[in-house]
Design an enzyme around this catalytic site. Structure first.
Site, PDB file in Angstrom:
ATOM      1  N   GLY A  93      35.275  10.467  41.627  1.00  0.00           N
ATOM      2  CA  GLY A  93      35.350  10.157  43.046  1.00  0.00           C
ATOM      3  C   GLY A  93      34.813   8.786  43.395  1.00  0.00           C
ATOM      4  O   GLY A  93      35.212   8.186  44.394  1.00  0.00           O
ATOM      5  N   GLU A 136      38.074  13.291  35.300  1.00  0.00           N
ATOM      6  CA  GLU A 136      38.127  14.692  35.729  1.00  0.00           C
ATOM      7  C   GLU A 136      38.722  15.636  34.690  1.00  0.00           C
ATOM      8  O   GLU A 136      38.345  16.813  34.625  1.00  0.00           O
ATOM      9  CB  GLU A 136      38.915  14.803  37.041  1.00  0.00           C
ATOM     10  CG  GLU A 136      38.156  14.341  38.276  1.00  0.00           C
ATOM     11  CD  GLU A 136      38.272  12.841  38.509  1.00  0.00           C
ATOM     12  OE1 GLU A 136      37.854  12.374  39.582  1.00  0.00           O
ATOM     13  OE2 GLU A 136      38.781  12.123  37.607  1.00  0.00           O
ATOM     14  N   GLU A 142      37.702   6.597  42.822  1.00  0.00           N
ATOM     15  CA  GLU A 142      38.675   6.880  43.879  1.00  0.00           C
ATOM     16  C   GLU A 142      38.279   6.186  45.178  1.00  0.00           C
ATOM     17  O   GLU A 142      39.134   5.667  45.907  1.00  0.00           O
ATOM     18  CB  GLU A 142      38.792   8.393  44.093  1.00  0.00           C
ATOM     19  CG  GLU A 142      39.504   9.093  42.938  1.00  0.00           C
ATOM     20  CD  GLU A 142      39.572  10.598  43.112  1.00  0.00           C
ATOM     21  OE1 GLU A 142      40.680  11.164  43.078  1.00  0.00           O
ATOM     22  OE2 GLU A 142      38.495  11.220  43.277  1.00  0.00           O
ATOM     23  N   ALA A 147      31.720  13.228  42.282  1.00  0.00           N
ATOM     24  CA  ALA A 147      31.264  14.381  43.064  1.00  0.00           C
ATOM     25  C   ALA A 147      29.940  14.912  42.529  1.00  0.00           C
ATOM     26  O   ALA A 147      29.640  14.790  41.338  1.00  0.00           O
ATOM     27  CB  ALA A 147      32.323  15.480  43.032  1.00  0.00           C
TER      28      ALA A 147
END
Length: 252
Positions: free
Chosen positions: A99, A122, A102, A54
């Protein structure tokens, strides 16, 4: 039949911001109903980077309510990717963190360069993976090891990622920096000759079957198999086998 979606936000290491998620969602949506699409490859156009996760600089300017909305959008976009009806391959030629990993986990197959770096980091920021990482990582490498990687925020290279089952193939990086992408292309070309409907239905059967018990999974397989019986492609496949020639599928 091979579609390549390349991330190219070089100044921010392909970090996921509102605009990039919007563009990704629009691109994925366009692919859903395109019958000409046979395989989708996700890659980076930025050397040494797949996706840094992110965009924390953008997030720092958001109100708390905006953060929740952003994470929900990221989760939804990555789910859209995961639900594409055709095979998807992540070509990881560089760093894939948070992310970014992910996004790769939402693909059916992952290929990485040995020098690539991957991790769900994270917990270092006192948060948890919010775009599917806590669910897809354990389904990929097992619960205990997934917990270990998430609890430690550990980053692994391509060789270790292959050893733990996070990726399917590891390749030595080349001078162009696109070794994983080239391997992904070779895989995609292996998929091209197969029956288009069969590929879509096979993916559906596997995805749905993995979430239920074996008896229910076998019933799902039976229902999916039935979809392939009356098709013109199946007739062509049998005829090609009989005539000892490559089949000419039309996706019907």
């Amino acid at each position: 039949g091979i579609v390549v979606l390349g991330l190219n936000r070089s100044h921010a290491k392909n970090a996921l911001n509102k605009n990039l998620l919007k563009m990704m969602s629009k691109a994925v949506d366009a692919l859903k109903s395109d019958k000409k699409v046979r395989t989708v490859i996700f890659r980076s156009e930025v050397p040494g980077i797949f996706c840094a996760g992110a965009d924390l600089k953008e997030r720092a300017k958001m109100h708390s309510s905006e953060v929740s909305s952003f994470v929900s959008k990221a989760r939804a976009t990555i789910n859209e990717m995961a639900n594409l009806p055709v095979p998807t391959i992540a070509a990881i030629d560089g760093t894939a963190l948070g992310g970014g990993l992910e996004l790769a986990l939402a693909c059916d197959i992952r290929v990485a360069a040995s020098s690539a770096k991957m991790g769900l980091v994270e917990t270092k920021l006192a948060i948890i993976p919010g775009a599917g990482g806590t669910q897809r990582l354990p389904r990929t490498i097992g619960v205990s090891l997934a917990k270990e990687l998430i609890f430690s925020a550990r980053v692994v290279d391509g060789e270790e990622a292959k050893a733990i089952g996070l990726i399917s193939h590891v390749v030595e990086q080349n001078e162009a920096g696109d070794a994983a992408y080239r391997r992904a292309l070779a895989l995609a070309r292996e998929f091209l000759p197969q029956g288009p409907l069969a590929m879509r239905v096979a993916k559906l059967a596997i995805n749905q079957g993995m979430e239920v018990d074996l008896v229910t999974g076998l019933a799902i397989e039976e229902a999916c198999y039935a979809q392939t019986i009356p098709t013109k492609d199946r007739i062509e496949g049998l005829l090609a086998f009989k005539e000892k020639r490559p089949p000419r599928y039309k996706g019907e």
